[in-house]
Design a protein around this motif. Structure first.
Motif, mmCIF file in Angstrom:
data_model
loop_
_atom_site.group_PDB
_atom_site.id
_atom_site.type_symbol
_atom_site.label_atom_id
_atom_site.label_comp_id
_atom_site.label_asym_id
_atom_site.label_seq_id
_atom_site.Cartn_x
_atom_site.Cartn_y
_atom_site.Cartn_z
ATOM 1 N N TYR A 114 -31.207 -6.703 8.293
ATOM 2 C CA TYR A 114 -30.406 -7.578 7.461
ATOM 3 C C TYR A 114 -31.279 -8.700 6.915
ATOM 4 C CZ TYR A 114 -26.549 -5.464 10.102
ATOM 5 O OH TYR A 114 -25.666 -4.599 10.695
ATOM 6 N N CYS A 115 -31.037 -9.086 5.673
ATOM 7 C CA CYS A 115 -31.620 -10.328 5.184
ATOM 8 C C CYS A 115 -30.517 -11.375 5.121
ATOM 9 C CB CYS A 115 -32.288 -10.144 3.831
ATOM 10 S SG CYS A 115 -31.204 -9.731 2.454
ATOM 11 N N ALA A 116 -30.929 -12.626 5.215
ATOM 12 C CA ALA A 116 -29.989 -13.737 5.225
ATOM 13 C C ALA A 116 -30.625 -14.926 4.524
ATOM 14 C CB ALA A 116 -29.612 -14.099 6.659
ATOM 15 N N ALA A 117 -29.816 -15.727 3.872
ATOM 16 C CA ALA A 117 -30.298 -16.894 3.149
ATOM 17 C C ALA A 117 -29.724 -18.151 3.775
ATOM 18 C CB ALA A 117 -29.903 -16.808 1.678
ATOM 19 N N GLY A 118 -30.604 -19.124 4.019
ATOM 20 C CA GLY A 118 -30.192 -20.381 4.615
ATOM 21 C C GLY A 118 -31.070 -21.520 4.148
ATOM 22 N N VAL A 119 -30.740 -22.718 4.586
ATOM 23 C CA VAL A 119 -31.481 -23.890 4.136
ATOM 24 C C VAL A 119 -32.910 -23.865 4.671
ATOM 25 C CG1 VAL A 119 -31.603 -26.402 4.228
ATOM 26 C CG2 VAL A 119 -29.394 -25.272 3.901
ATOM 27 N N ASP A 120 -33.058 -23.522 5.931
ATOM 28 C CA ASP A 120 -34.374 -23.474 6.568
ATOM 29 C C ASP A 120 -34.486 -22.242 7.447
ATOM 30 O OD1 ASP A 120 -33.879 -26.903 6.884
ATOM 31 O OD2 ASP A 120 -35.572 -26.074 5.764
ATOM 32 N N CYS A 121 -35.720 -21.877 7.758
ATOM 33 C CA CYS A 121 -35.932 -20.781 8.691
ATOM 34 C C CYS A 121 -35.446 -21.178 10.075
ATOM 35 C CB CYS A 121 -37.414 -20.413 8.739
ATOM 36 S SG CYS A 121 -37.996 -19.514 7.280
ATOM 37 N N ASN A 122 -34.729 -20.274 10.704
ATOM 38 C CA ASN A 122 -34.141 -20.540 12.016
ATOM 39 C C ASN A 122 -33.865 -19.211 12.687
ATOM 40 O OD1 ASN A 122 -32.217 -21.294 14.135
ATOM 41 N ND2 ASN A 122 -32.107 -23.257 13.071
ATOM 42 N N ASN A 123 -34.139 -19.122 13.971
ATOM 43 C CA ASN A 123 -33.867 -17.876 14.679
ATOM 44 C C ASN A 123 -32.392 -17.682 14.992
ATOM 45 O OD1 ASN A 123 -36.537 -17.122 14.662
ATOM 46 N ND2 ASN A 123 -36.969 -17.903 16.700
ATOM 47 N N TRP A 124 -31.604 -18.733 14.845
ATOM 48 C CA TRP A 124 -30.167 -18.628 15.132
ATOM 49 C C TRP A 124 -29.449 -18.102 13.911
ATOM 50 C CZ3 TRP A 124 -25.894 -22.395 14.107
ATOM 51 C CH2 TRP A 124 -24.699 -21.969 14.709
ATOM 52 N N TYR A 125 -28.808 -16.960 14.050
ATOM 53 C CA TYR A 125 -28.205 -16.319 12.890
ATOM 54 C C TYR A 125 -27.085 -17.173 12.296
ATOM 55 C CZ TYR A 125 -24.446 -14.940 16.097
ATOM 56 O OH TYR A 125 -23.434 -14.953 17.013
ATOM 57 N N GLY A 126 -26.479 -18.033 13.091
ATOM 58 C CA GLY A 126 -25.381 -18.863 12.608
ATOM 59 C C GLY A 126 -25.782 -19.916 11.594
ATOM 60 N N SER A 127 -27.096 -20.146 11.441
ATOM 61 C CA SER A 127 -27.549 -21.174 10.518
ATOM 62 C C SER A 127 -27.677 -20.666 9.086
ATOM 63 C CB SER A 127 -28.899 -21.731 10.981
ATOM 64 O OG SER A 127 -29.897 -20.736 10.870
ATOM 65 N N TYR A 128 -27.439 -19.393 8.858
ATOM 66 C CA TYR A 128 -27.591 -18.800 7.538
ATOM 67 C C TYR A 128 -26.253 -18.720 6.808
ATOM 68 C CZ TYR A 128 -32.353 -17.743 8.829
ATOM 69 O OH TYR A 128 -33.669 -17.855 9.206
ATOM 70 N N ASP A 129 -26.325 -18.945 5.498
ATOM 71 C CA ASP A 129 -25.108 -19.027 4.697
ATOM 72 C C ASP A 129 -24.687 -17.692 4.100
ATOM 73 O OD1 ASP A 129 -26.713 -21.955 3.678
ATOM 74 O OD2 ASP A 129 -24.884 -21.942 4.872
ATOM 75 N N TYR A 130 -25.638 -16.863 3.791
ATOM 76 C CA TYR A 130 -25.337 -15.596 3.133
ATOM 77 C C TYR A 130 -26.052 -14.467 3.865
ATOM 78 C CZ TYR A 130 -24.144 -18.767 -0.677
ATOM 79 O OH TYR A 130 -23.609 -19.775 -1.430
ATOM 80 N N TRP A 131 -25.383 -13.315 3.900
ATOM 81 C CA TRP A 131 -25.927 -12.141 4.581
ATOM 82 C C TRP A 131 -25.804 -10.912 3.685
ATOM 83 C CZ3 TRP A 131 -28.175 -11.760 9.411
ATOM 84 C CH2 TRP A 131 -28.161 -12.935 10.171
ATOM 85 N N GLY A 132 -26.790 -10.036 3.821
ATOM 86 C CA GLY A 132 -26.690 -8.745 3.182
ATOM 87 C C GLY A 132 -25.890 -7.767 4.034
ATOM 88 N N GLN A 133 -25.672 -6.599 3.506
ATOM 89 C CA GLN A 133 -24.849 -5.589 4.177
ATOM 90 C C GLN A 133 -25.641 -4.798 5.219
ATOM 91 O OE1 GLN A 133 -26.354 -5.177 1.352
ATOM 92 N NE2 GLN A 133 -27.116 -3.070 1.263
ATOM 93 N N GLY A 134 -26.939 -4.934 5.200
ATOM 94 C CA GLY A 134 -27.785 -4.218 6.148
ATOM 95 C C GLY A 134 -28.295 -2.917 5.566
ATOM 96 N N THR A 135 -29.514 -2.567 5.928
ATOM 97 C CA THR A 135 -30.088 -1.287 5.526
ATOM 98 C C THR A 135 -30.705 -0.644 6.767
ATOM 99 O OG1 THR A 135 -31.574 -0.184 3.954
ATOM 100 C CG2 THR A 135 -32.332 -2.287 4.827
ATOM 101 N N PRO A 136 -30.387 0.608 7.045
ATOM 102 C CA PRO A 136 -30.871 1.251 8.263
ATOM 103 C C PRO A 136 -32.314 1.718 8.130
ATOM 104 C CG PRO A 136 -29.444 2.743 7.068
ATOM 105 C CD PRO A 136 -29.432 1.468 6.310
ATOM 106 N N VAL A 137 -33.065 1.499 9.178
ATOM 107 C CA VAL A 137 -34.437 1.980 9.285
ATOM 108 C C VAL A 137 -34.521 2.847 10.541
ATOM 109 C CG1 VAL A 137 -36.836 1.319 9.710
ATOM 110 C CG2 VAL A 137 -35.437 0.023 8.071
ATOM 111 N N THR A 138 -34.944 4.081 10.365
ATOM 112 C CA THR A 138 -35.109 5.003 11.484
ATOM 113 C C THR A 138 -36.546 5.479 11.527
ATOM 114 O OG1 THR A 138 -32.817 5.759 11.265
ATOM 115 C CG2 THR A 138 -34.312 7.136 12.554
ATOM 116 N N VAL A 139 -37.187 5.234 12.654
ATOM 117 C CA VAL A 139 -38.572 5.647 12.845
ATOM 118 C C VAL A 139 -38.573 6.785 13.861
ATOM 119 C CG1 VAL A 139 -40.915 4.943 13.416
ATOM 120 C CG2 VAL A 139 -39.310 3.288 12.413
ATOM 121 N N SER A 140 -38.857 7.962 13.357
ATOM 122 C CA SER A 140 -38.773 9.141 14.223
ATOM 123 C C SER A 140 -39.624 10.264 13.637
ATOM 124 C CB SER A 140 -37.317 9.606 14.332
ATOM 125 O OG SER A 140 -37.238 10.805 15.078
ATOM 126 N N SER A 141 -40.169 11.068 14.526
ATOM 127 C CA SER A 141 -40.925 12.232 14.087
ATOM 128 C C SER A 141 -40.031 13.459 14.010
ATOM 129 C CB SER A 141 -42.098 12.490 15.038
ATOM 130 O OG SER A 141 -41.639 12.618 16.363
#
Length: 122
Positions: free
Chosen positions: A95-122
């Motif tokens: 997921y990407c998220a937009a906020g005022v400053d970089c922060n590890n707490w997800y609650g500090s972000y104002d906008y979120w994307g819908q998510g994109t799946p990444v699968t690493v497998s052979s």
């Protein structure tokens, strides 16, 4: 309606690369820091990286340092997460998220994307 749209996820073999993109709709992404988070199956959401609003400085969780690169192109109003040397443990919804400053707490972000799946497998 203000929203983020991610793209670029998919299935990749171990050692491969993907580049995720994050574009804003309805607001100007340039004025926000952009964080990248991921949620692996059965695990909590994890902060992966962030690129700052001003200066474009970046930070990374230890597990991706040296492999992932976060960046932004304000001319295109888009942020990116380049992921190299992918491992099976990188499998998650990202997921990407937009906020005022970089922060590890997800609650500090104002906008979120819908998510994109990444699968690493052979």
């Amino acid at each position: 309606q203000a929203q983020l749209v991610e793209s670029g996820g998919g299935l990749v073999q171990p050692g491969g690369s993907l580049r995720l993109s994050c574009a804003a709709s309805g607001f100007t992404l340039d004025y926000f820091a952009v964080g990248w988070f991921r949620r692996a199956p059965g695990k909590e959401r994890e902060a992966v990286s962030c690129v700052s609003r001003i200066g474009g400085s970046t930070n990374y969780v230890d597990s991706v340092k040296g492999r992932f690169t976060a960046s932004r192109d304000n001319a295109k109003h888009t942020a990116y997460l380049q992921m190299n040397s992918l491992k099976s443990e990188d499998t998650a919804v990202y997921y990407c998220a937009a906020g005022v400053d970089c922060n590890n707490w997800y609650g500090s972000y104002d906008y979120w994307g819908q998510g994109t799946p990444v699968t690493v497998s052979s």
